[in-house]
Design a protein around this motif. Structure first.
Motif, PDB file in Angstrom:
ATOM      1  N   LEU A  19     -13.046   8.820  -6.618  1.00  0.00           N
ATOM      2  CA  LEU A  19     -12.034   7.813  -6.390  1.00  0.00           C
ATOM      3  C   LEU A  19     -12.177   6.914  -4.968  1.00  0.00           C
ATOM      4  O   LEU A  19     -12.017   6.073  -4.760  1.00  0.00           O
ATOM      5  N   LEU A  20     -12.888   7.842  -4.115  1.00  0.00           N
ATOM      6  CA  LEU A  20     -13.004   7.220  -2.696  1.00  0.00           C
ATOM      7  C   LEU A  20     -14.207   6.306  -2.892  1.00  0.00           C
ATOM      8  O   LEU A  20     -14.269   5.228  -2.263  1.00  0.00           O
ATOM      9  N   PHE A  59      -6.009  -3.482  -2.952  1.00  0.00           N
ATOM     10  CA  PHE A  59      -5.678  -1.969  -3.277  1.00  0.00           C
ATOM     11  C   PHE A  59      -7.265  -1.252  -3.141  1.00  0.00           C
ATOM     12  O   PHE A  59      -7.237   0.144  -3.048  1.00  0.00           O
ATOM     13  N   GLY A  60      -8.274  -1.727  -2.664  1.00  0.00           N
ATOM     14  CA  GLY A  60      -9.449  -1.121  -2.207  1.00  0.00           C
ATOM     15  C   GLY A  60      -9.180  -0.200  -0.896  1.00  0.00           C
ATOM     16  O   GLY A  60      -9.393   1.052  -1.128  1.00  0.00           O
ATOM     17  N   PRO A  61      -8.709  -0.548   0.304  1.00  0.00           N
ATOM     18  CA  PRO A  61      -8.067  -0.037   1.195  1.00  0.00           C
ATOM     19  C   PRO A  61      -7.128   1.343   0.840  1.00  0.00           C
ATOM     20  O   PRO A  61      -7.301   2.418   1.586  1.00  0.00           O
ATOM     21  N   LEU A  62      -6.337   0.822   0.260  1.00  0.00           N
ATOM     22  CA  LEU A  62      -5.047   1.664  -0.343  1.00  0.00           C
ATOM     23  C   LEU A  62      -5.945   3.018  -0.976  1.00  0.00           C
ATOM     24  O   LEU A  62      -5.466   4.154  -0.649  1.00  0.00           O
ATOM     25  N   THR A  63      -6.861   2.475  -1.929  1.00  0.00           N
ATOM     26  CA  THR A  63      -7.516   3.766  -2.644  1.00  0.00           C
ATOM     27  C   THR A  63      -8.189   4.589  -1.934  1.00  0.00           C
ATOM     28  O   THR A  63      -8.311   5.890  -1.839  1.00  0.00           O
ATOM     29  N   LEU A  88       1.935   9.369  -5.170  1.00  0.00           N
ATOM     30  CA  LEU A  88       1.526   8.089  -4.464  1.00  0.00           C
ATOM     31  C   LEU A  88       0.211   7.298  -5.487  1.00  0.00           C
ATOM     32  O   LEU A  88       0.327   6.052  -5.705  1.00  0.00           O
ATOM     33  N   ALA A  89      -0.640   8.187  -5.943  1.00  0.00           N
ATOM     34  CA  ALA A  89      -1.629   7.740  -6.555  1.00  0.00           C
ATOM     35  C   ALA A  89      -1.296   7.036  -8.061  1.00  0.00           C
ATOM     36  O   ALA A  89      -1.632   5.734  -8.409  1.00  0.00           O
ATOM     37  N   LEU A  90      -0.264   7.706  -8.723  1.00  0.00           N
ATOM     38  CA  LEU A  90       0.310   7.288  -9.681  1.00  0.00           C
ATOM     39  C   LEU A  90       1.415   5.903  -9.474  1.00  0.00           C
ATOM     40  O   LEU A  90       1.226   4.854 -10.394  1.00  0.00           O
TER      41      LEU A  90
END
Length: 270
Positions: A19-20, A59-63, A88-90
């Protein structure tokens, strides 16, 4: 049961690392200027521009932040942090699916928009000189002619359209082959009869459509991969966080002097 838990924990660490990686890829694609790397993409970038880049940039930095939290939680086996990461991931997953939904509609509308653009720029010999130059480059590199056919140039066929037919073919088969066709030219009264011209049989329109649709397909593919990895990470982290609800404590069976069986929890090694 301990071995099963170790497997789940190892999988959770691996999936959160994936995921990272997906978050880093989202950032790289979102902030790159890949749409302008080809002359054709520069020419038609107004069609392929959409909110896809903005989605990846946000959404990239959030991920990346969430995945770092998940890696730490899975590695250190922190139950509360695992629950927070899963929630938070959901939330991020649902938000991304809602925001990225228009990308699918953009891909479906791409063919119609490109066909309309083709109509607006034909006949090609009257089009903007920049469009002619870029299309000539494409015709030379990909052995194609015109957008839909060589007739898009009418009687002003450029050199980049010319094709050399296969030699040694019977005269009955020289009308066309898989690479070259005879150009259809309108003969004007009072002008000499034009000679036979061979042009590339393949039109450039489908090639242009592939150039245009690739950035959108790439973004949809990245988002789909992110969705799959996120759901796997949520499931594994929830399994670790709620371990006490699906694992049975080890018990010890004892039989007393009266043959009565009792079950007592085994003492913890710690």
């Amino acid at each position: 049961m301990t071995r099963c838990r170790s497997y789940i924990r190892g999988l959770a660490v691996c999936v959160t690392v994936l995921l990272l990686v997906s978050g880093v890829v989202m950032i790289g694609v979102g902030f790159s200027s890949g749409d302008g790397n080809t002359p054709v993409a520069e020419l038609f970038d107004q069609l392929s521009s959409s909110d896809g880049l903005l989605v990846l940039q946000v959404f990239g930095p959030l991920t990346v932040i969430l995945s770092l939290m998940g890696v730490c939680a899975a590695t250190l086996d922190l139950k509360l942090l695992l629950l927070v990461f899963s929630v938070l991931a959901l939330v991020e997953f649902v938000a991304l699916m809602v925001v990225a939904a228009p990308l699918v509609q953009v891909e479906a509308q791409m063919d119609g928009a490109v066909d309309e653009l083709f109509l607006n720029v034909t006949p090609l010999h009257r089009a903007d000189p920049y469009i002619q130059r870029e299309l000539n480059k494409l015709q030379l590199s990909d052995s194609c002619c015109g957008l839909r056919s060589s007739e898009d140039w009418e009687n002003e066929l450029p050199v980049s359209c010319f094709c050399t037919p296969s030699v040694g073919r019977p005269a009955s088969e020289q009308i066309s082959d898989h690479r070259c066709v005879m150009a259809k030219r309108n003969h004007q009264p009072g002008q000499p009869t034009p000679g036979t011209l061979w042009v590339h049989a393949k039109p450039c329109g489908p090639i242009l459509k592939n150039y245009l649709s690739f950035p959108i397909k790439l973004r949809i593919g990245i988002i789909s991969a992110f969705a799959t990895i996120t759901m796997a990470a949520i499931a594994l982290c929830l399994a670790l966080a709620l371990e006490e609800y699906w694992t049975k404590p080890p018990v010890e069976v004892r039989v007393d002097d009266f043959n009565r069986v009792t079950y007592e929890p085994k003492p913890s090694l710690t």
